[in-house]
Each structure stands twice: as C-alpha cells, then as structure tokens.
Design a protein around this motif. Structure first.
Motif, PDB file in Angstrom:
ATOM      1  N   GLN A 298       0.829  -1.204   0.000  1.00  0.00           N
ATOM      2  CA  GLN A 298       0.000   0.000   0.000  1.00  0.00           C
ATOM      3  C   GLN A 298       0.867   1.260   0.000  1.00  0.00           C
ATOM      4  OE1 GLN A 298      -2.626   0.374   3.371  1.00  0.00           O
ATOM      5  NE2 GLN A 298      -3.780   2.067   2.472  1.00  0.00           N
ATOM      6  N   PHE A 299       2.042   1.175   0.633  1.00  0.00           N
ATOM      7  CA  PHE A 299       3.004   2.283   0.649  1.00  0.00           C
ATOM      8  C   PHE A 299       4.252   1.814  -0.099  1.00  0.00           C
ATOM      9  CE2 PHE A 299       0.191   3.035   4.117  1.00  0.00           C
ATOM     10  CZ  PHE A 299       0.133   4.414   4.307  1.00  0.00           C
ATOM     11  N   VAL A 300       4.665   2.571  -1.123  1.00  0.00           N
ATOM     12  CA  VAL A 300       5.731   2.110  -2.014  1.00  0.00           C
ATOM     13  C   VAL A 300       6.798   3.180  -2.167  1.00  0.00           C
ATOM     14  CG1 VAL A 300       6.281   1.556  -4.423  1.00  0.00           C
ATOM     15  CG2 VAL A 300       4.282   0.517  -3.323  1.00  0.00           C
ATOM     16  N   VAL A 301       8.059   2.749  -2.056  1.00  0.00           N
ATOM     17  CA  VAL A 301       9.192   3.523  -2.557  1.00  0.00           C
ATOM     18  C   VAL A 301       9.687   2.777  -3.786  1.00  0.00           C
ATOM     19  CG1 VAL A 301      11.527   4.364  -2.137  1.00  0.00           C
ATOM     20  CG2 VAL A 301       9.842   4.428  -0.297  1.00  0.00           C
ATOM     21  N   ALA A 302       9.615   3.431  -4.946  1.00  0.00           N
ATOM     22  CA  ALA A 302       9.947   2.765  -6.209  1.00  0.00           C
ATOM     23  C   ALA A 302      11.156   3.425  -6.856  1.00  0.00           C
ATOM     24  CB  ALA A 302       8.756   2.807  -7.161  1.00  0.00           C
ATOM     25  N   SER A 303      11.920   2.620  -7.558  1.00  0.00           N
ATOM     26  CA  SER A 303      13.056   3.112  -8.313  1.00  0.00           C
ATOM     27  C   SER A 303      13.232   2.198  -9.522  1.00  0.00           C
ATOM     28  CB  SER A 303      14.319   3.143  -7.447  1.00  0.00           C
ATOM     29  OG  SER A 303      15.374   3.791  -8.120  1.00  0.00           O
ATOM     30  N   GLY A 304      14.194   2.515 -10.380  1.00  0.00           N
ATOM     31  CA  GLY A 304      14.376   1.701 -11.573  1.00  0.00           C
ATOM     32  C   GLY A 304      15.774   1.789 -12.135  1.00  0.00           C
ATOM     33  N   ILE A 305      16.239   0.682 -12.688  1.00  0.00           N
ATOM     34  CA  ILE A 305      17.540   0.620 -13.357  1.00  0.00           C
ATOM     35  C   ILE A 305      17.338  -0.106 -14.685  1.00  0.00           C
ATOM     36  CG2 ILE A 305      19.894  -0.271 -13.262  1.00  0.00           C
ATOM     37  CD1 ILE A 305      19.736  -0.123 -10.219  1.00  0.00           C
ATOM     38  N   PHE A 306      17.795   0.538 -15.779  1.00  0.00           N
ATOM     39  CA  PHE A 306      17.626  -0.051 -17.102  1.00  0.00           C
ATOM     40  C   PHE A 306      18.931   0.000 -17.879  1.00  0.00           C
ATOM     41  CE2 PHE A 306      13.442   0.966 -15.663  1.00  0.00           C
ATOM     42  CZ  PHE A 306      12.644  -0.045 -16.160  1.00  0.00           C
ATOM     43  N   ASP A 307      19.157  -1.050 -18.643  1.00  0.00           N
ATOM     44  CA  ASP A 307      20.332  -1.177 -19.509  1.00  0.00           C
ATOM     45  C   ASP A 307      21.630  -1.209 -18.719  1.00  0.00           C
ATOM     46  OD1 ASP A 307      20.953  -1.675 -22.174  1.00  0.00           O
ATOM     47  OD2 ASP A 307      21.673   0.368 -22.488  1.00  0.00           O
ATOM     48  N   GLY A 308      21.567  -1.597 -17.449  1.00  0.00           N
ATOM     49  CA  GLY A 308      22.775  -1.807 -16.661  1.00  0.00           C
ATOM     50  C   GLY A 308      23.580  -0.564 -16.358  1.00  0.00           C
ATOM     51  N   TYR A 309      22.904   0.570 -16.133  1.00  0.00           N
ATOM     52  CA  TYR A 309      23.642   1.804 -15.869  1.00  0.00           C
ATOM     53  C   TYR A 309      23.926   2.037 -14.386  1.00  0.00           C
ATOM     54  CZ  TYR A 309      23.112   3.247 -20.704  1.00  0.00           C
ATOM     55  OH  TYR A 309      23.193   3.306 -22.071  1.00  0.00           O
ATOM     56  N   ASP A 310      23.275   1.279 -13.506  1.00  0.00           N
ATOM     57  CA  ASP A 310      23.450   1.508 -12.073  1.00  0.00           C
ATOM     58  C   ASP A 310      23.326   0.187 -11.322  1.00  0.00           C
ATOM     59  OD1 ASP A 310      23.325   4.613 -11.943  1.00  0.00           O
ATOM     60  OD2 ASP A 310      21.535   4.074 -13.087  1.00  0.00           O
ATOM     61  N   VAL A 311      23.668   0.236 -10.036  1.00  0.00           N
ATOM     62  CA  VAL A 311      23.362  -0.839  -9.101  1.00  0.00           C
ATOM     63  C   VAL A 311      22.524  -0.228  -7.985  1.00  0.00           C
ATOM     64  CG1 VAL A 311      25.424  -2.207  -9.599  1.00  0.00           C
ATOM     65  CG2 VAL A 311      25.506  -0.433  -7.820  1.00  0.00           C
ATOM     66  N   PRO A 312      21.713  -1.005  -7.282  1.00  0.00           N
ATOM     67  CA  PRO A 312      20.861  -0.440  -6.227  1.00  0.00           C
ATOM     68  C   PRO A 312      21.692   0.170  -5.099  1.00  0.00           C
ATOM     69  CG  PRO A 312      20.089  -2.624  -6.878  1.00  0.00           C
ATOM     70  CD  PRO A 312      21.426  -2.435  -7.517  1.00  0.00           C
ATOM     71  N   HIS A 313      21.280   1.364  -4.673  1.00  0.00           N
ATOM     72  CA  HIS A 313      21.911   2.047  -3.548  1.00  0.00           C
ATOM     73  C   HIS A 313      20.974   1.964  -2.349  1.00  0.00           C
ATOM     74  CE1 HIS A 313      24.896   3.572  -6.344  1.00  0.00           C
ATOM     75  NE2 HIS A 313      23.913   4.004  -7.130  1.00  0.00           N
ATOM     76  N   GLN A 314      21.498   1.481  -1.238  1.00  0.00           N
ATOM     77  CA  GLN A 314      20.657   1.255  -0.062  1.00  0.00           C
ATOM     78  C   GLN A 314      20.255   2.585   0.589  1.00  0.00           C
ATOM     79  OE1 GLN A 314      19.480  -1.828   0.670  1.00  0.00           O
ATOM     80  NE2 GLN A 314      20.547  -2.266  -1.258  1.00  0.00           N
ATOM     81  N   PRO A 315      18.970   2.783   0.856  1.00  0.00           N
ATOM     82  CA  PRO A 315      18.532   4.008   1.536  1.00  0.00           C
ATOM     83  C   PRO A 315      19.032   4.033   2.973  1.00  0.00           C
ATOM     84  CG  PRO A 315      16.711   2.463   1.311  1.00  0.00           C
ATOM     85  CD  PRO A 315      17.853   1.888   0.529  1.00  0.00           C
ATOM     86  N   SER A 316      19.197   5.219   3.513  1.00  0.00           N
ATOM     87  CA  SER A 316      19.659   5.382   4.887  1.00  0.00           C
ATOM     88  C   SER A 316      18.669   6.250   5.661  1.00  0.00           C
ATOM     89  CB  SER A 316      21.059   6.019   4.912  1.00  0.00           C
ATOM     90  OG  SER A 316      21.071   7.249   4.207  1.00  0.00           O
ATOM     91  N   ASN A 317      18.819   6.254   6.986  1.00  0.00           N
ATOM     92  CA  ASN A 317      17.946   7.016   7.890  1.00  0.00           C
ATOM     93  C   ASN A 317      16.487   6.555   7.809  1.00  0.00           C
ATOM     94  OD1 ASN A 317      20.173   8.737   8.608  1.00  0.00           O
ATOM     95  ND2 ASN A 317      19.841   9.863   6.709  1.00  0.00           N
ATOM     96  N   ILE A 318      16.295   5.271   7.572  1.00  0.00           N
ATOM     97  CA  ILE A 318      14.944   4.723   7.475  1.00  0.00           C
ATOM     98  C   ILE A 318      14.535   4.171   8.843  1.00  0.00           C
ATOM     99  CG2 ILE A 318      13.428   3.153   6.227  1.00  0.00           C
ATOM    100  CD1 ILE A 318      14.798   5.281   4.505  1.00  0.00           C
ATOM    101  N   SER A 319      13.422   4.630   9.347  1.00  0.00           N
ATOM    102  CA  SER A 319      12.960   4.214  10.672  1.00  0.00           C
ATOM    103  C   SER A 319      12.403   2.797  10.620  1.00  0.00           C
ATOM    104  CB  SER A 319      11.873   5.166  11.166  1.00  0.00           C
ATOM    105  OG  SER A 319      10.716   5.083  10.338  1.00  0.00           O
ATOM    106  N   PRO A 320      12.386   2.093  11.748  1.00  0.00           N
ATOM    107  CA  PRO A 320      11.772   0.758  11.786  1.00  0.00           C
ATOM    108  C   PRO A 320      10.310   0.776  11.331  1.00  0.00           C
ATOM    109  CG  PRO A 320      13.079   1.118  13.766  1.00  0.00           C
ATOM    110  CD  PRO A 320      13.044   2.432  13.045  1.00  0.00           C
ATOM    111  N   ARG A 321       9.596   1.846  11.666  1.00  0.00           N
ATOM    112  CA  ARG A 321       8.194   1.929  11.250  1.00  0.00           C
ATOM    113  C   ARG A 321       8.077   1.967   9.732  1.00  0.00           C
ATOM    114  NH1 ARG A 321       3.779   6.794  12.501  1.00  0.00           N
ATOM    115  NH2 ARG A 321       1.918   5.574  11.946  1.00  0.00           N
TER     116      ARG A 321
END
Length: 499
Positions: free
Chosen positions: A200-223
């Motif tokens: 129901q709550f989404v943080v979305a991102s995208g990588i196409f054609d191999g230009y990036d690797v996923p970067h881990q978000p920081s300062n994310i609360s347990p909630r």
C-alpha cells in the motif's frame, strides 16, 4: 501748489508697485498689496515653517520606509543563502520576492537546504481512507490495440490525434491510453505480481540497460521499514549486471533482494531507448503497483537519505496535497529546457524542435509570473503522490506525451498541467529541499544513443531511418493535423551555466 499735487500723487498706493520693485507702507509699517492686514504678516512665517516641516517629515518617513524595505529584502536574501539552519529554515523560498530576485539572477538558490521534517516518524499520524475523487470518479484504460498499422502492438497503443485531444476533456468517467497494451512487453513475473498486491506504501526506483546498481537508503525508521515496500524495477540486462556486481539473495517465494530493495523484473522491454523504458515505472507507478495508495519515486542513481514516512507527511499530508514534485533548479520555461536539451545532446535536435512546435501551436506559452504554478519545468527524479483517480489520469496523459514525442519528460509535464486548465493541483517544492533528499551516485557508464546526435531530419531519411526509434516517439512521424510551418518558437536565453 504744484508741490502739494506732487506729494499727493506720490502718496497714492501704487497698484503696480510689485512689478516695478516699489513698495508702499501703511501707517503700521506693513507692506500694502502683499498683506491686507497686520495679523497675516505675523502668521506667514509660521505657516511657511509648518509647510517646510511637513515636507521634510514626509521625505524622512519615505526614506526610513525605503530603508526598512531594503533591509527586509537584504535579510530575506541572506536568510535564503545562509548555512545557519535556523535562519535558512525561516526563509520563504516560495515568496514572490524570492522568485523575482531568482529570475533576475540576483539570488542564487542554495544547492541544499534543511527540510522542515517532523521530528519523529513514530508520531506521524497517517490519514484514514483515501482522498475523495471529485472530478474523475471512474478511470479505465485502453488495453487492446485495434489498429491495423502494425502487427506488433505498441506499448502505448496507436493513439490518434483525436483520441489524444479527447483525453484532455475531463469527465467523471474516462477511458484513456495508459501504456501496457496487451502483448506489448513490460511483463512482471507472477511471483512479483503476488508480492506487490500487499504493497500500500511504495518507494519505487528503476535501473535499465545496466547503468546503475541499487543504492541502499539510509535514515529509514523501523516503522517505515515495516510500512513501505522498496521496489527496484529492472530489465533483463540490468538484472544480469546487478547479479554480477552485488549480492542478490533469493527468498523462499522466488523473490530477488538486494538489501531492502525487492527487484521487480520487467521482461521484454517495450522501447528501443533505455531512457524511454525508464519512464514506465517512473510515471506509470500506479499501473505497475495498482494496490498502492502512496508512492515515492526516486531515480536509480540516487541514494535516499530521508525517511519516506516523513516525506509523505512533509510533501502531502501537511499541506493537504496529493502530488508533489520539485522545481527545476535552472529553468521555469519548457522552451528554455528544450534548448538546453538540444545543446546537451539529450535527443535529436530537430525532433525536440518539432515537439515544441506542436506545443506552441496548441497554445502553450512560456512560463511567466502570471501563471499559477512557480514553474512549468520540474525535477522529475523524485515524485511523491497519492494514487487518486485524477493523479492517475495526469500520469497517464503525461506518459502518453512521452510515448508520442521525446522521452524528455520534463518537457511534457507543464504542457499536461496547462491542458488540464487548473484542475490538476500539485505542490512544487523548492529545489534546495530536493537536493537534500538524496545522495547522487554516478552512472556505471555514460548513456548514449545514435538518435541523440542527429542534427537534421535528413539524417533520419532513407537509410538513416534505421537510427529512428521503432516503437516510441511515433507522434513525431505521424502527420500532424495542423500547419506547423508557420509556428515560430519563442526566443530563449541561457539562464545558467549548466545549460
């Protein structure tokens, strides 16, 4: 006798004495003609002094007022430029004064500034229910491509000019093109389809054609970790690239994970151009994740450093907004942005011009202070929205422009806002806050395609037609129902060194 007559004549009041520099005096010694009575002779200096004093008072008050205005303006400018958190926080970056000074080049907006976030994610109150749909109540999508122009369906469908025109006419019930035409590509694995149904709550991102690797978000609360699904949409090329460069774990249900990101594979990319493929999850988030009520899009090259729940509170709930996007740092006018795209070779120059000529023909004027919104050009790398019917319609219409014309979505955003005639409301927040939401990482390699270097339409004729995109931007090659030859694009000036 003659002497008496001369004396009597000399004592007569001279009616034109003032003209000749002559004066006559009465018995009290007052000048006749200038003061008819002795009382006024004493009042005249007092009145003159009072008048002079009043004029001086007005002048002094005016000078003091001007000094106060200048001082307030200087303090406003300083507070918006300072690195002191307290004064930076009280700066009203949306004020008309700041906008005018920014447009004049007197004020340079800071790159980053503090975001007025709530202090504790656990104290944020999530609104109950959904925002009511008051304009568009029932929105459906065209799913079948009935055109005979091609045996292979296009992802955006063969939308005609008349269908495009009708899609901007708001009604309570509407059916529009919105990508995902049957058998046109961008297919999710069944395991991913089952997973996103619970999001129901989404943080979305995208990588196409191999230009990036996923970067881990920081300062994310347990909630927020419990509340949000972090969904990274990838194509097959990027999935292989990610697997070879970072650790990918597989859960019992077959899902693939990189840290908090769930990888969502879209098989059979619908477009030739990777940048156009990236617009599918970015703009059509509500189509990929239909159960989501709220979503935050962030480009794949960015590392999110702000808690997403605090972002929803700041950009949506606090101001009763349903759609938020940042203002572009340099441009407010789509014709300036188009010119910058040509200079930086972001797409074929003649096709950008053709795109802008269509918009000018259809009445899109350059941005000015008369417009309701602070800019026609957004920073589209971060989008915060509630998936209401009107927001979903806006996203569909925005995507249709990207599908028909150039993949430079910043050129289309303001146009769709203009066509909806003020019905679509959104919050365009300051660019310096936008830059405080993420840490930017460089692409693993530089993006380039042949069509971006095209300088004239002749290069795309004959054998050069192989450089054209075969599945996107077809509106630029379909005869337009209007005379574009007479259209003159508005003159633009380079407003920043960044172009």
């Amino acid at each position: 006798m003659e002497g008496d007559i001369q004396r009597s004549v000399s004592l007569r009041p001279n009616r034109r004495g003032g003209d000749r520099g002559e004066q006559s005096f009465n018995s009290k010694g007052d000048v006749e003609g200038l003061f008819p009575s002795g009382r006024l002779s004493y009042d005249y200096p007092a009145k003159t002094a009072w008048r002079m004093g009043f004029v001086r008072l007005v002048l002094v008050a005016g000078i003091i007022w001007m000094l106060l205005v200048v001082s307030a303006s200087l303090f406003h400018v300083w507070s918006c430029q300072t690195s002191v958190a307290f004064f930076s926080a009280i700066c009203n970056r949306e004020s008309k004064v700041n906008k005018i000074l920014d447009t004049m080049g007197i004020v340079s907006a800071p790159h980053r500034c503090p975001i007025p976030l709530a202090s504790d994610p656990d104290q944020v109150v999530i609104p109950k229910g959904r925002t009511p749909d008051e304009i568009v109540k029932n929105l459906t999508y065209v799913l079948e491509d009935n055109s005979v122009e091609s045996t292979s369906p296009l992802f955006g469908g063969h939308e005609t000019w008349s269908e495009r025109e009708k899609s901007f006419e708001l009604n309570s019930t509407m059916e529009v093109h919105c990508g995902f035409i049957k058998n046109s590509g961008a297919e999710m694995d069944p395991a991913d389809v089952r997973f996103v149904k619970n999001c129901q709550f989404v943080v979305a991102s995208g990588i196409f054609d191999g230009y990036d690797v996923p970067h881990q978000p920081s300062n994310i609360s347990p909630r927020s970790k419990e509340l949000f699904c972090f969904l990274m949409v990838v194509d097959e090329v990027s999935l292989d690239f990610i697997k070879s460069n970072v650790t990918v774990r597989k859960d019992a249900a077959g899902g693939l994970w990189v840290g908090v990101w769930r990888l969502i594979l879209l098989r059979h990319s619908p477009y030739d151009e990777p940048r156009r493929n990236g617009k599918v999850p970015k703009i059509l988030t509500h189509r990929l994740f239909p159960q989501a009520q709220y979503s935050i899009w962030i480009d794949g090259k960015m590392e999110l450093v702000v808690d997403p729940l605090l972002m929803l509170e700041r950009y949506l709930w606090r101001g009763n907004h349903t759609f938020a996007i940042a203002q572009h740092k340099h441009h407010k006018n789509i014709y300036e942005e188009a010119d910058a795209n040509k200079r930086r070779k972001r797409y074929a120059r003649p096709l950008i011009d053709l795109h802008m000529k269509i918009y000018k023909y259809e009445g899109m004027e350059p941005w000015s202070f008369k417009k309701e919104n602070p800019s026609d050009v957004p920073e589209g790398a971060i989008i915060v929205r509630e998936h209401t019917a009107l927001n979903n319609l806006f996203s569909c219409l925005w995507f249709n422009e990207v599908d028909l014309f150039t993949p430079r979505d910043q050129l289309s955003f303001g146009y769709v806002v203009y066509r909806l005639k003020g019905s679509f409301k959104f919050f365009m927040f300051p660019n310096c806050e936008y830059n405080s939401i993420f840490v930017l990482h460089p692409h693993t390699r530089e993006h380039s395609s042949k069509i971006e270097w095209v300088k004239s339409l002749k290069e795309l004729e004959g054998k050069g037609s192989a450089m054209r995109e075969s599945r996107g931007g077809l509106g630029l090659w379909t005869p337009y129902p209007g005379d574009l030859d007479a259209v003159v694009l508005p003159p633009v000036a380079r407003t920043s060194k960044a172009g």
